[in-house]
Design an enzyme around this catalytic site. Sequence first.
Site, PDB file in Angstrom:
ATOM      1  N   ASP A  67       0.815  -1.183   0.017  1.00  0.00           N
ATOM      2  CA  ASP A  67       0.198  -0.093  -0.065  1.00  0.00           C
ATOM      3  C   ASP A  67       0.607   1.238   0.289  1.00  0.00           C
ATOM      4  OD1 ASP A  67       0.752  -0.177   2.818  1.00  0.00           O
ATOM      5  OD2 ASP A  67      -0.970  -1.085   3.141  1.00  0.00           O
ATOM      6  N   ASN A 135      -7.233  -2.787  14.692  1.00  0.00           N
ATOM      7  CA  ASN A 135      -8.418  -2.770  14.341  1.00  0.00           C
ATOM      8  C   ASN A 135      -8.433  -4.346  13.266  1.00  0.00           C
ATOM      9  OD1 ASN A 135      -7.457  -1.981  11.856  1.00  0.00           O
ATOM     10  ND2 ASN A 135      -9.337  -0.276  11.965  1.00  0.00           N
ATOM     11  N   HIS A 137      -7.065  -4.380  10.380  1.00  0.00           N
ATOM     12  CA  HIS A 137      -6.422  -4.743   9.270  1.00  0.00           C
ATOM     13  C   HIS A 137      -6.113  -5.300   8.552  1.00  0.00           C
ATOM     14  CE1 HIS A 137      -4.278  -0.663   9.451  1.00  0.00           C
ATOM     15  NE2 HIS A 137      -3.461  -1.059   9.615  1.00  0.00           N
ATOM     16  N   GLU A 142      -9.976  -1.927   5.556  1.00  0.00           N
ATOM     17  CA  GLU A 142     -10.581  -2.137   7.214  1.00  0.00           C
ATOM     18  C   GLU A 142     -11.650  -2.556   7.970  1.00  0.00           C
ATOM     19  OE1 GLU A 142      -8.365   0.322   8.495  1.00  0.00           O
ATOM     20  OE2 GLU A 142      -8.024   1.864   7.969  1.00  0.00           O
TER      21      GLU A 142
END
Length: 240
Positions: A67, A135, A137, A142
């Site tokens: 990314d 979280n 991800h 997400e």
Amino acid sequence: MQVIILENKEQVAIEAADIIKAAILAKPDLVLGLATGSSPLGLYQKLIDANQNKEMSFRDVKTVNLDEYIGLEKTHDQSYAYFMRKQLFDQIDIQLSNTHIPSGMADDLQAEATRYEALLDELQVDLQLLGIGSNAHIGFNEPGTSFTKLTHVTDLAKETLEANARFFDTIDAVPTQAITMGIASILKAKRIVLIATGESKAQAIRCMVQGPVSETCPASVLQNHPKVLVIVDKEAASAL
Ligand code: F6R
């Protein structure tokens, strides 16, 4: 999914580096998927050491990163392109033309996402390294992201902006969007190694390993991949 629990961060870095070194020795033109963030730093240092000690070479290795932030020039010190050069590429014998990172500065980001996915299909990732967000991800997929997504542009979750603010002067300076391999892109890799350390990752590791496979816990999708190795320290494993 196989899970290895080690004593500390250093052991995790050694174990993951040994796996990557062995993969390159077995296949010198390995296609390696890479991650940024704090998690791989120790492991990248071990790879640099091994390369500088002439244990192995990156000369024919190709890399694809997961990314990149939208809107940061490659020369910005928080861009992932800059991170990869500083933390790994500039210290090993890799050919820069064999390293690939999606561009967050492309005029047409949709076209860039399509180009990057086609590149992944052409190269075929042998081993993808992943970190995990608190979280759960993976890449910048997400919670709530469809498992069918290929490389795409996405908004970063509030927790991600807060976690990444540590690298910027203020939270407002953190880019709010990124271009990321999708879950479906990540799952195309032949083999996946995920590393995580520290208590802040404990709940994410729990939902990934023990939870139902659900888009609310993106990493749980790895339960569906045939060859996933998770390497964690005791703290990251503390909720298992
Ligand atoms: C980075 C990436 C992210 C990180 C994750 C964990 O390329 O894709 O998913 O792996 O945010 O970041 P750290 O390692 O900084 O805790």
